[in-house]
Design a protein around this motif. Sequence first.
Motif, PDB file in Angstrom:
ATOM      1  N   GLU A  56       0.796  -1.232   0.000  1.00  0.00           N
ATOM      2  CA  GLU A  56       0.000   0.000   0.000  1.00  0.00           C
ATOM      3  C   GLU A  56       0.826   1.279   0.000  1.00  0.00           C
ATOM      4  OE1 GLU A  56      -3.221   0.138   2.768  1.00  0.00           O
ATOM      5  OE2 GLU A  56      -3.785  -1.949   2.437  1.00  0.00           O
ATOM      6  N   GLY A  57       2.138   1.168  -0.189  1.00  0.00           N
ATOM      7  CA  GLY A  57       2.944   2.368  -0.314  1.00  0.00           C
ATOM      8  C   GLY A  57       3.218   3.060   1.011  1.00  0.00           C
ATOM      9  N   GLU A  58       3.507   4.370   0.943  1.00  0.00           N
ATOM     10  CA  GLU A  58       3.991   5.111   2.105  1.00  0.00           C
ATOM     11  C   GLU A  58       3.045   6.228   2.506  1.00  0.00           C
ATOM     12  OE1 GLU A  58       8.107   7.157   3.811  1.00  0.00           O
ATOM     13  OE2 GLU A  58       7.970   6.573   1.690  1.00  0.00           O
ATOM     14  N   THR A  59       2.919   6.422   3.808  1.00  0.00           N
ATOM     15  CA  THR A  59       2.211   7.564   4.375  1.00  0.00           C
ATOM     16  C   THR A  59       3.213   8.453   5.106  1.00  0.00           C
ATOM     17  OG1 THR A  59       1.799   6.460   6.491  1.00  0.00           O
ATOM     18  CG2 THR A  59       0.159   6.141   4.756  1.00  0.00           C
ATOM     19  N   ARG A  60       2.943   9.728   5.162  1.00  0.00           N
ATOM     20  CA  ARG A  60       3.727  10.710   5.914  1.00  0.00           C
ATOM     21  C   ARG A  60       5.238  10.612   5.671  1.00  0.00           C
ATOM     22  NH1 ARG A  60       0.628   8.214   9.586  1.00  0.00           N
ATOM     23  NH2 ARG A  60      -1.419   9.161   9.897  1.00  0.00           N
ATOM     24  N   PRO A  61       5.691  10.638   4.441  1.00  0.00           N
ATOM     25  CA  PRO A  61       7.144  10.597   4.210  1.00  0.00           C
ATOM     26  C   PRO A  61       7.826  11.762   4.917  1.00  0.00           C
ATOM     27  CG  PRO A  61       5.968  11.234   2.215  1.00  0.00           C
ATOM     28  CD  PRO A  61       4.932  10.781   3.186  1.00  0.00           C
ATOM     29  N   GLY A  62       8.990  11.489   5.476  1.00  0.00           N
ATOM     30  CA  GLY A  62       9.734  12.513   6.182  1.00  0.00           C
ATOM     31  C   GLY A  62       9.560  12.493   7.686  1.00  0.00           C
ATOM     32  N   ALA A  63       8.676  11.641   8.211  1.00  0.00           N
ATOM     33  CA  ALA A  63       8.508  11.535   9.654  1.00  0.00           C
ATOM     34  C   ALA A  63       9.772  10.961  10.287  1.00  0.00           C
ATOM     35  CB  ALA A  63       7.303  10.654   9.980  1.00  0.00           C
ATOM     36  N   SER A  64       9.981  11.254  11.564  1.00  0.00           N
ATOM     37  CA  SER A  64      11.199  10.791  12.243  1.00  0.00           C
ATOM     38  C   SER A  64      11.230   9.273  12.389  1.00  0.00           C
ATOM     39  CB  SER A  64      11.316  11.439  13.619  1.00  0.00           C
ATOM     40  OG  SER A  64      10.216  11.059  14.446  1.00  0.00           O
ATOM     41  N   HIS A  65      10.058   8.667  12.516  1.00  0.00           N
ATOM     42  CA  HIS A  65       9.941   7.216  12.654  1.00  0.00           C
ATOM     43  C   HIS A  65       9.185   6.668  11.449  1.00  0.00           C
ATOM     44  CE1 HIS A  65      10.892   8.362  16.755  1.00  0.00           C
ATOM     45  NE2 HIS A  65      11.052   7.090  17.097  1.00  0.00           N
ATOM     46  N   ARG A  66       9.721   5.624  10.856  1.00  0.00           N
ATOM     47  CA  ARG A  66       9.057   4.994   9.707  1.00  0.00           C
ATOM     48  C   ARG A  66       8.992   3.493   9.919  1.00  0.00           C
ATOM     49  NH1 ARG A  66      10.663   5.070   3.257  1.00  0.00           N
ATOM     50  NH2 ARG A  66      12.650   4.245   4.051  1.00  0.00           N
ATOM     51  N   TRP A  67       7.759   2.968   9.982  1.00  0.00           N
ATOM     52  CA  TRP A  67       7.538   1.527  10.049  1.00  0.00           C
ATOM     53  C   TRP A  67       7.572   0.975   8.633  1.00  0.00           C
ATOM     54  CZ3 TRP A  67       7.452  -0.804  14.701  1.00  0.00           C
ATOM     55  CH2 TRP A  67       7.239   0.015  15.812  1.00  0.00           C
ATOM     56  N   ILE A  68       8.330  -0.100   8.429  1.00  0.00           N
ATOM     57  CA  ILE A  68       8.508  -0.691   7.097  1.00  0.00           C
ATOM     58  C   ILE A  68       8.022  -2.133   7.167  1.00  0.00           C
ATOM     59  CG2 ILE A  68      10.130  -1.184   5.249  1.00  0.00           C
ATOM     60  CD1 ILE A  68      11.899   1.053   6.311  1.00  0.00           C
ATOM     61  N   LEU A  69       7.007  -2.447   6.385  1.00  0.00           N
ATOM     62  CA  LEU A  69       6.257  -3.687   6.531  1.00  0.00           C
ATOM     63  C   LEU A  69       6.334  -4.555   5.281  1.00  0.00           C
ATOM     64  CD1 LEU A  69       2.967  -2.056   7.921  1.00  0.00           C
ATOM     65  CD2 LEU A  69       4.980  -2.781   9.241  1.00  0.00           C
ATOM     66  N   ASP A 114      12.102  -5.796   2.405  1.00  0.00           N
ATOM     67  CA  ASP A 114      12.745  -7.092   2.645  1.00  0.00           C
ATOM     68  C   ASP A 114      13.855  -6.973   3.684  1.00  0.00           C
ATOM     69  OD1 ASP A 114      11.280  -8.405   0.542  1.00  0.00           O
ATOM     70  OD2 ASP A 114      12.652  -7.504  -0.902  1.00  0.00           O
ATOM     71  N   CYS A 115      14.456  -5.784   3.771  1.00  0.00           N
ATOM     72  CA  CYS A 115      15.688  -5.598   4.541  1.00  0.00           C
ATOM     73  C   CYS A 115      15.495  -4.988   5.926  1.00  0.00           C
ATOM     74  CB  CYS A 115      16.641  -4.688   3.766  1.00  0.00           C
ATOM     75  SG  CYS A 115      17.159  -5.299   2.156  1.00  0.00           S
ATOM     76  N   ALA A 116      14.483  -4.138   6.087  1.00  0.00           N
ATOM     77  CA  ALA A 116      14.418  -3.274   7.267  1.00  0.00           C
ATOM     78  C   ALA A 116      14.380  -4.049   8.576  1.00  0.00           C
ATOM     79  CB  ALA A 116      13.205  -2.353   7.168  1.00  0.00           C
ATOM     80  N   ALA A 117      13.629  -5.131   8.635  1.00  0.00           N
ATOM     81  CA  ALA A 117      13.567  -5.934   9.863  1.00  0.00           C
ATOM     82  C   ALA A 117      14.821  -6.772  10.043  1.00  0.00           C
ATOM     83  CB  ALA A 117      12.344  -6.839   9.839  1.00  0.00           C
ATOM     84  N   LEU A 118      15.435  -7.182   8.922  1.00  0.00           N
ATOM     85  CA  LEU A 118      16.552  -8.121   8.987  1.00  0.00           C
ATOM     86  C   LEU A 118      17.852  -7.469   9.420  1.00  0.00           C
ATOM     87  CD1 LEU A 118      15.775 -10.097   5.723  1.00  0.00           C
ATOM     88  CD2 LEU A 118      15.212 -10.737   8.075  1.00  0.00           C
ATOM     89  N   PHE A 119      18.034  -6.190   9.095  1.00  0.00           N
ATOM     90  CA  PHE A 119      19.276  -5.510   9.468  1.00  0.00           C
ATOM     91  C   PHE A 119      19.510  -5.557  10.980  1.00  0.00           C
ATOM     92  CE2 PHE A 119      21.957  -2.036  10.676  1.00  0.00           C
ATOM     93  CZ  PHE A 119      22.905  -1.923   9.677  1.00  0.00           C
ATOM     94  N   PRO A 120      18.568  -5.095  11.814  1.00  0.00           N
ATOM     95  CA  PRO A 120      18.832  -5.177  13.259  1.00  0.00           C
ATOM     96  C   PRO A 120      18.895  -6.603  13.780  1.00  0.00           C
ATOM     97  CG  PRO A 120      16.633  -4.280  12.840  1.00  0.00           C
ATOM     98  CD  PRO A 120      17.331  -4.354  11.524  1.00  0.00           C
ATOM     99  N   ILE A 121      18.140  -7.508  13.191  1.00  0.00           N
ATOM    100  CA  ILE A 121      18.156  -8.889  13.676  1.00  0.00           C
ATOM    101  C   ILE A 121      19.513  -9.536  13.444  1.00  0.00           C
ATOM    102  CG2 ILE A 121      17.256 -11.191  13.091  1.00  0.00           C
ATOM    103  CD1 ILE A 121      14.463  -9.848  13.064  1.00  0.00           C
ATOM    104  N   VAL A 122      20.052  -9.411  12.243  1.00  0.00           N
ATOM    105  CA  VAL A 122      21.345 -10.034  11.949  1.00  0.00           C
ATOM    106  C   VAL A 122      22.473  -9.330  12.703  1.00  0.00           C
ATOM    107  CG1 VAL A 122      23.013 -10.567  10.143  1.00  0.00           C
ATOM    108  CG2 VAL A 122      20.582 -10.913   9.716  1.00  0.00           C
ATOM    109  N   THR A 123      22.463  -8.002  12.713  1.00  0.00           N
ATOM    110  CA  THR A 123      23.568  -7.287  13.343  1.00  0.00           C
ATOM    111  C   THR A 123      23.541  -7.430  14.861  1.00  0.00           C
ATOM    112  OG1 THR A 123      22.311  -5.203  13.296  1.00  0.00           O
ATOM    113  CG2 THR A 123      23.784  -5.654  11.449  1.00  0.00           C
ATOM    114  N   GLU A 124      22.364  -7.411  15.472  1.00  0.00           N
ATOM    115  CA  GLU A 124      22.295  -7.557  16.929  1.00  0.00           C
ATOM    116  C   GLU A 124      22.619  -8.984  17.375  1.00  0.00           C
ATOM    117  OE1 GLU A 124      21.859  -5.354  19.489  1.00  0.00           O
ATOM    118  OE2 GLU A 124      22.178  -3.834  17.946  1.00  0.00           O
ATOM    119  N   ALA A 125      22.536  -9.925  16.442  1.00  0.00           N
ATOM    120  CA  ALA A 125      22.976 -11.295  16.746  1.00  0.00           C
ATOM    121  C   ALA A 125      24.488 -11.454  16.580  1.00  0.00           C
ATOM    122  CB  ALA A 125      22.247 -12.293  15.849  1.00  0.00           C
TER     123      ALA A 125
END
Length: 257
Positions: free
Chosen positions: A72-85, A211-222
Motif C-alpha cells: 500500500e505504499g507510504e504515508t507521511r514521508p519525512g517523519a522521524s519514525h518509519r515503520w517498514i512492513l 525485505d531488509c528493514a527488519a533483517l538488518f537489526p536482527i542479523v547485526t544484533e545477533a
Amino acid sequence: MASETLEALREFAADLAWHAGRLTLRYFQTGITPDIKEDRTPVTIADREAEQVMRRMIEARYPHHSILGEEEGETRPGASHRWILDPIDGTKSFVQGVPLYGVLVGLERDGEAVVGAVSFPALGDFLTAARGQGCQWNGRQARVSQVREVRQATLLSSDAESMAPRGREAAYRRLAASVRLVRTWGDAYGYSLVATGRAEIMLDPVMSVWDCAALFPIVTEAGGTFTDWNGAPTIHAGEAIGTNGLLLEQVLNIIRG
C-alpha cells in the motif's frame, strides 16, 4: 509516545508481526490463488489483509509515524519514525503451502534501522531485535555461528537463477565452490538462519527496503553483518549479504574475484 524507548518499540513491532502472522495462517494451505502484480510477483488476500492489520495498529498507537508497506505504499514521508512492513516475505512459498514464509516489521528512526521483528507463523519461529539490546529468538538470545573459514561455511540464497540477470552469477559460483554446503533456504528465513547460527552466509542480488528493514537489526544484533555486495551496511542498496561477521571479508574477496 514520541519518547518511547527502543524496548517499547521492539515489543510493539513484535505485536504487529504476531497479529499479522496469525491472520496469514487463516489462508495458509487453503489453495488460494494469487494475483500477479505489475512486477510479475504474486500477491494474495493474505498479504493485503496482513498489511492492513498492521497499518491500523500503527495508526492507532503512533498516528504521527510514517508507514511504508509493500502492498500500500507510504504515508507521511519525512517523519522521524518509519515503520517498514512486508506482510508476507516469501509469498511464493506461502502460495505453495511451504512454511518458510515470514512477516517482517522494521522500524527506521531518523533514517537508521533500529528495530526488527520477524514471525514465521507456520513454523512457530519468532525473532526480535533492537539496537544495543541483542537479538531474541523464541525468547532466548540469538547469536551467529563462530565459523571462521569460508570452506566450513553454509551458503544460502533465495534463488540461484536470480544471480545471472543481475550480473552476479560468476561471483555466486566462485563463492558456492568455496563453501562446505549450499542450500536455497531463502527469503527472510535464510537471514534468520544466519542470525541464529544455523548458517553463515546469505546472498540476495535483489532486495527491496521492506525485505531488509527488519533483517538488518536482527542479523547485526545477533553479532553478524547485513550489507550490500560491497560490504556497506545498509537496507537501501537493492541487494544484500548477511554473514556471521567473521566471514565478511573472505566473502567479499571471493565475490570480487
